[in-house]
Write an enzyme that holds these catalytic residues in place. Structure first.
Site, PDB file in Angstrom:
ATOM      1  N   ARG A 221       4.496  -5.327   0.721  1.00 29.61           N
ATOM      2  CA  ARG A 221       4.240  -5.931  -0.673  1.00 29.61           C
ATOM      3  C   ARG A 221       3.975  -7.237  -0.537  1.00 29.61           C
ATOM      4  O   ARG A 221       4.725  -7.943   0.048  1.00 29.61           O
ATOM      5  CB  ARG A 221       5.368  -5.256  -1.376  1.00 29.61           C
ATOM      6  CG  ARG A 221       5.435  -3.863  -1.777  1.00 29.61           C
ATOM      7  CD  ARG A 221       4.259  -3.415  -2.795  1.00 29.61           C
ATOM      8  NE  ARG A 221       4.333  -2.035  -3.174  1.00 29.61           N
ATOM      9  CZ  ARG A 221       3.747  -1.135  -2.593  1.00 29.61           C
ATOM     10  NH1 ARG A 221       2.985  -1.372  -1.694  1.00 29.61           N
ATOM     11  NH2 ARG A 221       3.841  -0.113  -3.180  1.00 29.61           N
TER      12      ARG A 221
ATOM     13  N   HIS B  18      -5.748  -4.211  -0.802  1.00 27.54           N
ATOM     14  CA  HIS B  18      -4.433  -3.142  -0.637  1.00 27.54           C
ATOM     15  C   HIS B  18      -5.096  -1.935  -0.635  1.00 27.54           C
ATOM     16  O   HIS B  18      -5.134  -0.941  -1.423  1.00 27.54           O
ATOM     17  CB  HIS B  18      -3.669  -3.183  -2.011  1.00 27.54           C
ATOM     18  CG  HIS B  18      -2.559  -2.594  -2.007  1.00 27.54           C
ATOM     19  ND1 HIS B  18      -1.227  -2.879  -2.934  1.00 27.54           N
ATOM     20  CD2 HIS B  18      -2.006  -1.530  -1.190  1.00 27.54           C
ATOM     21  CE1 HIS B  18      -0.123  -2.101  -2.675  1.00 27.54           C
ATOM     22  NE2 HIS B  18      -0.522  -1.515  -1.743  1.00 27.54           N
TER      23      HIS B  18
END
Ligand code: DGY
Length: 347
Positions: free
Chosen positions: A264, A312
Site C-alpha cells: 500500500r 496498482h
C-alpha cells in the site's frame, strides 16, 4: 449471527406478478463496480436483486450513500471508503460488506463489528499473481528495463557500451522482506532462485516454519533498513506500518538500496522517498502502489529516472480477478444465508 434471509429462486414464474413479488423478497445487493467479472455478478443475480454503479470510475460518495440505503449487502472495492457514514446510510438491515481485495483498510471494520455486519475479502487467490508482479517490478527496477527501453525509441541507444544501463543484480545481495505473510513468503520463494546472499524478514511475531522454507532470518526494522540491498514491502497498511518508511528510515539505508512496494502506498512517506531518490540516498524504487492513486501527472516522482511506477496491478491477472469476483459474490451469499464465508475478516 445475523438472521438468515430466504433466497427465492427466480426460474419458472408463470405470472409477472409472482416475479415481482419474488424479486421484492430477495435480498438487495449494491455493487460499486460495473466492471468486475460477470461470473461473480451472475452468482449474485440468481438469488439477489443486484444493482450496480454503472461507470468504470469509482462511485462518487454521494451516489454510494444514496444507493446503499436499504441494501442487505454491499459489494465494494478498495476505491470505496466504507465508513460510519456509509453504514449509517445503508441502514440496520445491512448484513455484509464484501470487498474484492485482500486489503480491507478502506473498510471501518470496528464499525462493522459494532453493528454485526460481516466483512468478506479475497486473500490467497491473489497471492501468486501479486508475488509474480512483485518479481517483475523488482527486475524492471534493478535492471532498469523501462529506462533502457526508452533509449531504443529516443535515440539514446548509440552502440553497445560496457557500463551503459547497468543495474544491480540480485545474486549475492541481501534482501529484506518487510512483512512475511502469504504474499511475502511467495515473493521470497521466487527470489531464492536468483541466489541472494541472504533473505531477512521483519514481522511483529516470528514465523520460523515459513522462514525455514526460504532460509530467511528474522531481523528488526532497523537492521533491515541499514543492511539490505533490496527491501520488499509486502505488509498490510495499519496504524503501525503507516509511513514507517520515513526520512529517518531512508537516511539509514545503503546508497545502493532498492525499495519495492506492492503493498500500500501509505506504508511509505512519499515525500521522503522522493527526496531519497532525488538525492541518491537510495538507488531506486519500484512502486505498484502510491499515494494518492492514480498519481497526479505533475507528481515530482514522475520526473525521476530511478523509479518505476505501475498503476496498482499486483493481482491483475485474468483468472485471479475472475476468481476474486466469484469469491466476493460467494462471501455475500454465505453471509446473507448465515453460512461460513469463503474468506471472512476476523472482527
Ligand atoms: C488487494 O487485493 O488488496 C490488492 O491491492 C488489489 O488487488
Amino acid at each position: 449471527m445475523p438472521p438468515r434471509l430466504s433466497f427465492a429462486p427466480v426460474r419458472n414464474f408463470a405470472k409477472q406478478g409472482n416475479l415481482t413479488r419474488r424479486m421484492s423478497s430477495q435480498p438487495k445487493v449494491y455493487v460499486t463496480r460495473p466492471d468486475v467479472d460477470d461470473s461473480g455478478l451472475e452468482l449474485l443475480r440468481k438469488r439477489c436483486q443486484v444493482s450496480t454503479w454503472n461507470e468504470t470510475i469509482p462511485v462518487p460518495r454521494c451516489e454510494l450513500i444514496r444507493e446503499v440505503a436499504g441494501k442487505d449487502a454491499l459489494y465494494c472495492a478498495l476505491t470505496d471508503k466504507i465508513d460510519k457514514e456509509v453504514l449509517d446510510a445503508a441502514g440496520s438491515q445491512l448484513k455484509c460488506v464484501a470487498t474484492i481485495s485482500v486489503g480491507y483498510e478502506h473498510i471501518d471494520v470496528q464499525e462493522c463489528k459494532k453493528r454485526g455486519i460481516r466483512v468478506g475479502f479475497t486473500p490467497d487467490v491473489l497471492t501468486d499473481a501479486t508475488a509474480e508482479l512483485t518479481l517483475a517490478l523488482l527486475l524492471a527496477t534493478n535492471r532498469r528495463l523501462f529506462e533502457a527501453n526508452k533509449q531504443v525509441y529516443n535515440g539514446g541507444w548509440k552502440s553497445w557500451a560496457p557500463m551503459w544501463m547497468c543495474g544491480q543484480g540480485l545474486k549475492g545481495s541481501r534482501v529484506g522482506m518487510f512483512g512475511f505473510g502469504r504474499i511475502g513468503q511467495e515473493i521470497a520463494a521466487r527470489i531464492v532462485p536468483f541466489k541472494p546472499a541472504e533473505i531477512t524478514y521483519t514481522t511483529r511475531s516470528p514465523r520460523p516454519q515459513e522462514a525455514a522454507t526460504v532460509n530467511a532470518r528474522r531481523v528488526d526494522f532497523d537492521e533491515m533498513v541499514c543492511n539490505s540491498d533490496f527491501i520488499v514491502v509486502c505488509c498490510a497498511l495499519t496504524p503501525e506500518t503507516k509511513e514507517i518508511f520515513s526520512t529517518e528510515a531512508f537516511q539509514k539505508m545503503k546508497p545502493n538500496c532498492i525499495l519495492i512496494n506492492t503493498a500500500r502506498g501509505g506504508v511509505v512517506d512519499q515525500k521522503a522517498l522522493y527526496e531519497a531518490l532525488k538525492n541518491k540516498q537510495i538507488l531506486a524504487a519500484g512502486l505498484d502502489v502510491t499515494t494518492p492513486e492514480p498519481l497526479p501527472l505533475d507528481d515530482p516522482l514522475l520526473k525521476l529516472d530511478n523509479v518505476v511506477i505501475l498503476p496498482h496491478i499486483g493481482s491483475a491477472d485474468i483468472e485471479t480477478r475472475k476468481e476474486m469476483s466469484r469469491i466476493t459474490a460467494r462471501n455475500i451469499l454465505a453471509a446473507l444465508a448465515g453460512d461460513k464465508m469463503d474468506a471472512e475478516v476476523k472482527l
